[in-house]
Scaffold this motif. Structure first.
Motif, PDB file in Angstrom:
ATOM      1  N   SER A   1     -13.541  59.676 -88.785  1.00  0.00           N
ATOM      2  CA  SER A   1     -14.241  60.956 -88.885  1.00  0.00           C
ATOM      3  C   SER A   1     -15.550  60.743 -89.630  1.00  0.00           C
ATOM      4  CB  SER A   1     -13.370  61.993 -89.596  1.00  0.00           C
ATOM      5  OG  SER A   1     -13.322  61.708 -90.969  1.00  0.00           O
ATOM      6  N   VAL A   2     -16.576  61.494 -89.227  1.00  0.00           N
ATOM      7  CA  VAL A   2     -17.850  61.451 -89.942  1.00  0.00           C
ATOM      8  C   VAL A   2     -18.205  62.857 -90.399  1.00  0.00           C
ATOM      9  CG1 VAL A   2     -18.810  59.438 -88.750  1.00  0.00           C
ATOM     10  CG2 VAL A   2     -19.254  61.702 -87.835  1.00  0.00           C
ATOM     11  N   THR A   3     -18.848  62.921 -91.555  1.00  0.00           N
ATOM     12  CA  THR A   3     -19.330  64.205 -92.062  1.00  0.00           C
ATOM     13  C   THR A   3     -20.840  64.224 -91.912  1.00  0.00           C
ATOM     14  OG1 THR A   3     -17.556  64.138 -93.665  1.00  0.00           O
ATOM     15  CG2 THR A   3     -19.297  65.746 -94.070  1.00  0.00           C
ATOM     16  N   LEU A   4     -21.357  65.307 -91.367  1.00  0.00           N
ATOM     17  CA  LEU A   4     -22.802  65.440 -91.172  1.00  0.00           C
ATOM     18  C   LEU A   4     -23.420  66.240 -92.315  1.00  0.00           C
ATOM     19  CD1 LEU A   4     -22.930  66.232 -87.333  1.00  0.00           C
ATOM     20  CD2 LEU A   4     -22.797  64.028 -88.492  1.00  0.00           C
ATOM     21  N   SER A   5     -24.743  66.116 -92.447  1.00  0.00           N
ATOM     22  CA  SER A   5     -25.427  66.796 -93.556  1.00  0.00           C
ATOM     23  C   SER A   5     -25.360  68.318 -93.427  1.00  0.00           C
ATOM     24  CB  SER A   5     -26.878  66.328 -93.636  1.00  0.00           C
ATOM     25  OG  SER A   5     -27.493  66.455 -92.376  1.00  0.00           O
ATOM     26  N   ASP A   6     -25.040  68.830 -92.217  1.00  0.00           N
ATOM     27  CA  ASP A   6     -24.903  70.290 -92.080  1.00  0.00           C
ATOM     28  C   ASP A   6     -23.462  70.741 -92.334  1.00  0.00           C
ATOM     29  OD1 ASP A   6     -23.535  69.473 -89.851  1.00  0.00           O
ATOM     30  OD2 ASP A   6     -24.858  70.422 -88.384  1.00  0.00           O
ATOM     31  N   GLY A   7     -22.617  69.794 -92.796  1.00  0.00           N
ATOM     32  CA  GLY A   7     -21.249  70.159 -93.166  1.00  0.00           C
ATOM     33  C   GLY A   7     -20.231  69.962 -92.051  1.00  0.00           C
ATOM     34  N   GLN A   8     -20.705  69.740 -90.815  1.00  0.00           N
ATOM     35  CA  GLN A   8     -19.768  69.524 -89.693  1.00  0.00           C
ATOM     36  C   GLN A   8     -18.986  68.232 -89.881  1.00  0.00           C
ATOM     37  OE1 GLN A   8     -20.705  69.809 -85.329  1.00  0.00           O
ATOM     38  NE2 GLN A   8     -22.779  69.990 -86.148  1.00  0.00           N
ATOM     39  N   THR A   9     -17.760  68.207 -89.364  1.00  0.00           N
ATOM     40  CA  THR A   9     -16.995  66.959 -89.328  1.00  0.00           C
ATOM     41  C   THR A   9     -16.673  66.654 -87.871  1.00  0.00           C
ATOM     42  OG1 THR A   9     -16.033  67.436 -91.466  1.00  0.00           O
ATOM     43  CG2 THR A   9     -14.884  65.823 -90.142  1.00  0.00           C
ATOM     44  N   LEU A  10     -16.900  65.410 -87.468  1.00  0.00           N
ATOM     45  CA  LEU A  10     -16.611  64.995 -86.093  1.00  0.00           C
ATOM     46  C   LEU A  10     -15.614  63.851 -86.133  1.00  0.00           C
ATOM     47  CD1 LEU A  10     -20.322  64.761 -84.856  1.00  0.00           C
ATOM     48  CD2 LEU A  10     -18.775  66.703 -84.574  1.00  0.00           C
ATOM     49  N   THR A  11     -14.749  63.777 -85.136  1.00  0.00           N
ATOM     50  CA  THR A  11     -13.818  62.641 -85.089  1.00  0.00           C
ATOM     51  C   THR A  11     -13.913  61.952 -83.735  1.00  0.00           C
ATOM     52  OG1 THR A  11     -12.056  64.095 -84.362  1.00  0.00           O
ATOM     53  CG2 THR A  11     -12.102  63.586 -86.701  1.00  0.00           C
ATOM     54  N   ALA A  12     -13.634  60.660 -83.740  1.00  0.00           N
ATOM     55  CA  ALA A  12     -13.679  59.873 -82.503  1.00  0.00           C
ATOM     56  C   ALA A  12     -12.797  58.654 -82.695  1.00  0.00           C
ATOM     57  CB  ALA A  12     -15.111  59.443 -82.223  1.00  0.00           C
ATOM     58  N   ARG A  13     -12.616  57.899 -81.597  1.00  0.00           N
ATOM     59  CA  ARG A  13     -11.828  56.673 -81.759  1.00  0.00           C
ATOM     60  C   ARG A  13     -12.692  55.535 -82.301  1.00  0.00           C
ATOM     61  NH1 ARG A  13      -9.085  55.749 -76.304  1.00  0.00           N
ATOM     62  NH2 ARG A  13     -10.549  57.344 -75.662  1.00  0.00           N
ATOM     63  N   LEU A  14     -14.021  55.662 -82.089  1.00  0.00           N
ATOM     64  CA  LEU A  14     -14.920  54.579 -82.516  1.00  0.00           C
ATOM     65  C   LEU A  14     -16.227  55.167 -83.033  1.00  0.00           C
ATOM     66  CD1 LEU A  14     -15.667  51.503 -82.488  1.00  0.00           C
ATOM     67  CD2 LEU A  14     -16.530  51.866 -80.170  1.00  0.00           C
ATOM     68  N   LEU A  15     -16.740  54.614 -84.115  1.00  0.00           N
ATOM     69  CA  LEU A  15     -18.065  54.989 -84.628  1.00  0.00           C
ATOM     70  C   LEU A  15     -18.987  53.786 -84.426  1.00  0.00           C
ATOM     71  CD1 LEU A  15     -20.063  56.739 -86.337  1.00  0.00           C
ATOM     72  CD2 LEU A  15     -19.006  55.757 -88.382  1.00  0.00           C
ATOM     73  N   VAL A  16     -20.108  54.001 -83.713  1.00  0.00           N
ATOM     74  CA  VAL A  16     -21.064  52.914 -83.501  1.00  0.00           C
ATOM     75  C   VAL A  16     -22.219  53.112 -84.483  1.00  0.00           C
ATOM     76  CG1 VAL A  16     -22.607  51.801 -81.846  1.00  0.00           C
ATOM     77  CG2 VAL A  16     -20.402  52.690 -81.081  1.00  0.00           C
ATOM     78  N   GLY A  17     -22.405  52.167 -85.375  1.00  0.00           N
ATOM     79  CA  GLY A  17     -23.480  52.240 -86.368  1.00  0.00           C
ATOM     80  C   GLY A  17     -24.762  51.700 -85.753  1.00  0.00           C
TER      81      GLY A  17
ATOM     82  N   GLU B   1      -6.483  50.077 -73.122  1.00  0.00           N
ATOM     83  CA  GLU B   1      -6.466  49.775 -74.561  1.00  0.00           C
ATOM     84  C   GLU B   1      -7.179  50.875 -75.344  1.00  0.00           C
ATOM     85  OE1 GLU B   1      -6.865  45.044 -75.064  1.00  0.00           O
ATOM     86  OE2 GLU B   1      -8.411  45.940 -73.832  1.00  0.00           O
ATOM     87  N   ASP B   2      -6.929  50.924 -76.648  1.00  0.00           N
ATOM     88  CA  ASP B   2      -7.631  51.835 -77.557  1.00  0.00           C
ATOM     89  C   ASP B   2      -9.015  51.222 -77.821  1.00  0.00           C
ATOM     90  OD1 ASP B   2      -8.680  53.093 -79.771  1.00  0.00           O
ATOM     91  OD2 ASP B   2      -6.854  52.937 -80.994  1.00  0.00           O
ATOM     92  N   ILE B   3     -10.093  51.935 -77.480  1.00  0.00           N
ATOM     93  CA  ILE B   3     -11.433  51.326 -77.583  1.00  0.00           C
ATOM     94  C   ILE B   3     -11.870  51.056 -79.030  1.00  0.00           C
ATOM     95  CG2 ILE B   3     -12.327  52.204 -75.373  1.00  0.00           C
ATOM     96  CD1 ILE B   3     -13.863  54.324 -77.120  1.00  0.00           C
ATOM     97  N   GLY B   4     -11.158  51.647 -79.987  1.00  0.00           N
ATOM     98  CA  GLY B   4     -11.519  51.395 -81.385  1.00  0.00           C
ATOM     99  C   GLY B   4     -10.584  50.398 -82.052  1.00  0.00           C
ATOM    100  N   ALA B   5      -9.689  49.779 -81.272  1.00  0.00           N
ATOM    101  CA  ALA B   5      -8.711  48.852 -81.871  1.00  0.00           C
ATOM    102  C   ALA B   5      -9.405  47.578 -82.341  1.00  0.00           C
ATOM    103  CB  ALA B   5      -7.622  48.522 -80.853  1.00  0.00           C
TER     104      ALA B   5
END
Ligand code: FAD
Length: 302
Positions: free
Chosen positions: A40-56, A217-221
């Protein structure tokens, strides 16, 4: 040579045209938390988003990497790049030039019309002094380095300054995270390879993820992400260190090194196949000695 602002506009238009992509402008990621089944990521506007993978893909000072505890290796070059658009009297004929001086290279990169972009590397101290000059004095210092092969020159845009360093992430992945682009590897701009390296990451990651998805497969594994790291890290690190060596070889006045590099350049110039090989590599069209070319970069679908 393509100006960043055009590329940026094209990417933005492509994102807006694709209903599967949600662009959230003027917002930054301020926190992240890897969980067993997702992130999960928290954004500066307070929103929280979730995903199987976070790409930096957040650049040289990647907060995604830092928050994931990924350390970095590298060093400063003691050089700062002065960047500006220059108008000139005569056409450049689409040819890029690079002049090597002991303090660093001066690249003159063709833009549309009678304009070129300069990436002029100087020692940090000299760059600071030159950057503080007004436009007329800046051009006075530039002229003897630029030469007169394009006729009279003038500034045709704002000037920028970038301190140069090498910064390599010590891992390209962490639980539920993959790093791409400068977040994974910030290199010296001497060969203009930064964007190409990032595009290779994107294409390789897309290929790994598409295959994983096809196999169910789980893409974030971790084992899926390990395939991406194995594919890209060695290639990027070897290129980054190669650029580092080129900079060291060319940014000095040692007569022995000068003789060696003149000989090397002469050999490349004399052997068309070798020259074409370097050009394909620089354009990101060949896999290089260590890598496998991702399908997207070969123009093939995923
Ligand atoms: C002087 C100079 C000349 C160069 N010349 C060339 C060249 O000729 N050719 C070439 O290929 N490359 C060149 N490069 C390298 C090229 O600019 C980089 O490799 C490229 O911009 C990297 O792209 P990126 O998307 O990975 O990172 P960046 O371009 O750094 O983009 C990162 C993005 O992430 C965003 N971001 C950061 N933190 C957050 C957050 N917390 N939340 C949300 N968003 C965030 C930033 O706003 C930014 O938009 C040059 C670099 C320099 C310094």
């Amino acid at each position: 040579m393509l100006e960043d602002r055009h590329l940026y506009a094209a990417f933005l238009a492509a994102m807006q045209a694709d209903p599967r992509i949600t662009h959230i402008p003027a917002t930054s990621v301020i926190a992240q938390e890897a969980l067993a089944a997702g992130i999960s990521v928290t954004l500066s506007d307070g929103q929280t988003l979730t995903a199987r993978l976070l790409v930096g893909a957040d650049g040289r000072r990647s907060g995604v990497a830092e928050r994931a505890g990924i350390t970095r290796s590298g060093w400063g070059y003691g050089q700062t790049a002065l960047v500006a658009a220059i108008a000139h009297e005569r056409p450049h004929g689409g040819v890029a030039q690079q002049f090597f001086m002991p303090s660093g290279p001066l690249a003159i990169l063709p833009l549309t019309g009678n304009r070129s972009s300069i990436v002029w590397s100087e020692t940090d101290e000299a760059a600071k002094t030159i950057a503080a000059l007004d436009d007329a004095a800046f051009l006075e210092v530039l002229r003897p380095r630029f030469g007169d092969f394009l006729g009279t020159i003038s500034l045709c845009g704002p000037r920028f300054m970038y301190p140069l360093n090498l910064t390599l992430a010590n891992a390209y992945t962490a639980p539920r995270i993959a790093l791409i682009g400068d977040a994974a590897h910030g290199v010296h701009p001497i060969a203009g390879q930064g964007l190409n390296l990032g595009l290779r990451d994107v294409a390789a990651l897309a290929e790994v993820l598409a295959e994983a998805k096809r196999r169910g497969e789980d893409i974030g594994a971790a084992d899926v992400l390990a395939r991406y790291q194995l594919w890209r890290r060695f290639d990027s690190t070897s290129l980054a260190l190669g650029m580092d060596s080129v900079n060291r070889l060319f940014s000095n006045d040692n007569p022995l090194l000068r003789a060696g590099r003149d000989l090397g350049m002469g050999v490349v110039q004399a052997i068309p196949a070798l020259r074409r090989g370097f050009m394909r590599q620089a354009a990101g069209l060949s896999a290089g000695p260590f890598g496998k070319l991702p399908r997207l970069l070969a123009g093939r679908p995923l």
